[in-house]
Design a protein around this motif. Sequence first.
Motif, PDB file in Angstrom:
ATOM      1  N   TYR A  55       1.031  -1.120  -0.038  1.00  0.00           N
ATOM      2  CA  TYR A  55       0.167  -0.284   0.363  1.00  0.00           C
ATOM      3  C   TYR A  55       0.598   1.684   0.014  1.00  0.00           C
ATOM      4  CZ  TYR A  55      -4.035   2.748   1.165  1.00  0.00           C
ATOM      5  OH  TYR A  55      -4.828   4.082   1.392  1.00  0.00           O
ATOM      6  N   LEU A  81       0.776   3.874  -3.308  1.00  0.00           N
ATOM      7  CA  LEU A  81       0.408   5.631  -2.427  1.00  0.00           C
ATOM      8  C   LEU A  81       1.489   6.433  -2.630  1.00  0.00           C
ATOM      9  CD1 LEU A  81      -1.981   7.524  -0.434  1.00  0.00           C
ATOM     10  CD2 LEU A  81      -0.331   6.642   1.300  1.00  0.00           C
ATOM     11  N   THR A 137      -4.781   4.988  -4.883  1.00  0.00           N
ATOM     12  CA  THR A 137      -4.572   4.003  -4.201  1.00  0.00           C
ATOM     13  C   THR A 137      -4.768   3.063  -3.149  1.00  0.00           C
ATOM     14  OG1 THR A 137      -2.856   5.663  -3.547  1.00  0.00           O
ATOM     15  CG2 THR A 137      -2.595   3.857  -2.315  1.00  0.00           C
TER      16      THR A 137
END
Lengths: 196, 152
Positions: free
Chosen positions: A32, A36, A45
């Motif tokens: 993640y 991002l 994202t």
Amino acid sequence: MDQSDIEYIKAYLGGDANALEPMVEKYKRPLYSFILKMTEGREDTDEIFQETWFRALKNIHKFQHKNFLNWLFRIAHNLVIDRARRNKRNVSMQTLTGGEDGDRTLEDHLPAPGITPAEEVGGTGLGERIEKAVEMLSPDQKEVFLMRMYAGTSFKEIAKIQKCSINTCLARMQYALTKLRSILREEYDELQEALS
Amino acid sequence: MKCSEAEECILLRDSGELAPRHGGALAAHLHDCEGCSRFQHALVEAYDGFQALEEPSHAVLNKIRREARKLAPEPSQARIIYWKPVLAMAASIMIGLGIFLTTFQPDNVGMEFDMTETELLDSHEQFVNIMYSGLSDDDLAFNFLMTYDGET
């Protein structure tokens, strides 16, 4: 590859529907965080993170890589490029050929001369300053840096993902660290004083 | 070794891709070159200061979990076909055996028979009575002729 990952994948392919849960949990942060920093905004994202896992799940029976996280990063890399193509943002990815910025070079992404990285980043905390410095890297440089930091991806593997030579990947990482070296000058000097 | 080469070697050593033969030259260079030592320091600090802290929302994770359950392959048919009858058969045998053992206890049956037999066969007369009871005179005569050997 992590031995436990192999066991989880085998169990999943054997019919245990919840077998991948520990892997989702284990890799959620690096994946993640990577996405991002490679995209703009949390909405993108979330979508890319989700789609990365969906594609991984659909193709998990084909998985033959040594490292599952690297595989996820590879899928995410492709999705980020697809998204950039659609949005016509993040246009400086080298693999984005044929676009209006396809001819841009590494120098185009370098900061303006005369301004040191330390001046460019105004953060106070070390982590914050590093983050800001990384934000200023070109997408290619940033991607190499993030893959090394978050997934420990080898330069050989990054070269395959970015479709470039290992030397190019090394140059991108060198640039990122040269930038950080300037920022970390004070910390280094303090460390040396303490050691002497 | 030039600084640019040393920096590459630092990166490759960090990723485990540096050929062992370059290790000595790199160590010698780092001993003498402050710039490359700073470079190496930046790499170490980057690992410490740059950590993956962001994580997706529970809603996103739950969607992935649901999808994982949906896409999970079915357990193989062969296993179902093989195990179900075996388990059923084993259960039937166990139940049948249980019923048999609780209803007919072999030791008691044998004991009952022996006792009855002993009681019936406690004398020769009783035995003869049992042997020949219910037979007609003709049958008795026939049996006698068939078993008589003529020597006694």
